[in-house]
Design a protein around this motif. Structure first.
Motif, PDB file in Angstrom:
ATOM      1  N   GLU A  79     -31.025  31.569  38.935  1.00 16.19           N
ATOM      2  CA  GLU A  79     -31.149  31.336  37.081  1.00 16.19           C
ATOM      3  C   GLU A  79     -31.833  32.766  36.032  1.00 16.19           C
ATOM      4  O   GLU A  79     -31.071  32.615  35.274  1.00 16.19           O
ATOM      5  N   LYS A  80     -31.627  33.532  37.058  1.00  6.63           N
ATOM      6  CA  LYS A  80     -32.081  35.085  37.315  1.00  6.63           C
ATOM      7  C   LYS A  80     -30.996  35.848  36.663  1.00  6.63           C
ATOM      8  O   LYS A  80     -31.343  36.739  36.528  1.00  6.63           O
ATOM      9  N   PHE A  82     -27.436  37.072  35.075  1.00  8.98           N
ATOM     10  CA  PHE A  82     -26.624  36.559  33.644  1.00  8.98           C
ATOM     11  C   PHE A  82     -25.331  37.777  33.387  1.00  8.98           C
ATOM     12  O   PHE A  82     -25.650  38.867  34.181  1.00  8.98           O
ATOM     13  N   GLU A  84     -22.756  39.486  31.143  1.00  7.02           N
ATOM     14  CA  GLU A  84     -22.810  39.785  30.571  1.00  7.02           C
ATOM     15  C   GLU A  84     -21.372  40.559  29.762  1.00  7.02           C
ATOM     16  O   GLU A  84     -21.300  41.438  30.593  1.00  7.02           O
ATOM     17  N   CYS A 108     -25.558  40.947  23.556  1.00  5.30           N
ATOM     18  CA  CYS A 108     -26.624  39.865  24.840  1.00  5.30           C
ATOM     19  C   CYS A 108     -27.053  38.519  23.977  1.00  5.30           C
ATOM     20  O   CYS A 108     -27.514  38.411  23.313  1.00  5.30           O
ATOM     21  N   ASN A 109     -26.585  37.877  24.822  1.00 11.10           N
ATOM     22  CA  ASN A 109     -27.713  35.968  25.064  1.00 11.10           C
ATOM     23  C   ASN A 109     -28.473  36.365  24.802  1.00 11.10           C
ATOM     24  O   ASN A 109     -30.054  37.152  25.482  1.00 11.10           O
ATOM     25  N   ILE A 112     -31.718  34.417  26.816  1.00  7.87           N
ATOM     26  CA  ILE A 112     -32.368  35.619  28.544  1.00  7.87           C
ATOM     27  C   ILE A 112     -33.422  35.469  28.591  1.00  7.87           C
ATOM     28  O   ILE A 112     -33.625  36.478  27.250  1.00  7.87           O
ATOM     29  N   TYR A 118     -34.585  43.576  33.431  1.00  8.46           N
ATOM     30  CA  TYR A 118     -33.536  43.538  34.173  1.00  8.46           C
ATOM     31  C   TYR A 118     -32.139  44.694  35.599  1.00  8.46           C
ATOM     32  O   TYR A 118     -32.273  45.395  34.660  1.00  8.46           O
ATOM     33  N   ASP A 131     -29.137  41.010  36.789  1.00 10.29           N
ATOM     34  CA  ASP A 131     -30.232  40.563  37.957  1.00 10.29           C
ATOM     35  C   ASP A 131     -31.437  40.453  37.698  1.00 10.29           C
ATOM     36  O   ASP A 131     -32.303  41.572  37.382  1.00 10.29           O
TER      37      ASP A 131
END
Length: 184
Positions: A79-80, A82, A84, A108-109, A112, A118, A131
């Motif tokens: 879940e961590k 993403f 992009e 970016c989302n 997050i 990340y 990540d």
């Protein structure tokens, strides 16, 4: 003449100078501190399991620790991770670069989580993989630690919760272990 610190036991809020070899469960060396580095026991410098193992030991003691992921850097959490758009990132982007969650590129989302660092793990023509897991998440560790010195922490060190090393914290601009250039 015997050094009085040779008899001093490690307690919470002691500063210890350590060397170590850290390996994964397959025996691959992840980090080696060949020169002693100071850490605050009972602060934020070391993992809790290492702090606890050091207590009541003294200068010259050697410890061998086995840490399962939940006592080290946690289990790996999908879940961590993403995906992009590549277009939001700088042209000079490289795998291994780190971005603070509060300073991700515009576009970016927005969902997050901001409270993580990340790491860019993969770069594709149209996408970038970010990540938020610690690079050692999901990995069991074997540590051989030697205590080189023990002293009482200063009021400043206790107040900061650190002897200044901050070894196990990932921070923007600081993704290298103090012993070498291995990601931690």
């Amino acid at each position: 003449m015997e050094n009085s610190s040779d008899k001093t036991l490690v307690t919470d809020q002691s500063v210890v100078a350590l060397t170590w070899i850290m390996k994964d469960m397959q025996g691959e060396v992840l980090d080696e501190l060949q020169e002693p580095v100071e850490f605050l026991v009972g602060g934020d410098d070391l993992l809790e399991a290492i702090d606890e193992a050091l207590l009541e030991h003294k200068v010259g003691d050697n410890l061998e620790l086995h840490l399962e992921p939940h006592h080290a850097f946690g289990d790996y959490d999908e879940e961590k991770v993403f995906l992009e758009a590549r277009k939001w990132f700088p042209a000079a982007l490289e795998e291994g670069m780190a971005f603070d969650g509060h300073a991700l590129p515009a576009g970016c989302n927005a969902d997050i989580p901001k409270d993580a660092l990340y790491i860019v793990t993969d770069i594709y023509p149209d996408h970038v993989v970010l990540d938020g897991n610690h690079p050692l998440a999901g990995i069991g560790l074997e540590l051989r630690i030697k205590i080189h010195s023990v002293r009482e922490a200063t009021v400043d060190e206790v107040g900061r919760g650190s002897a200044g090393t901050g070894f196990f914290k990932l921070e923007s601009g600081s993704t290298l272990m103090p012993g070498n250039d291995t990601l931690h």
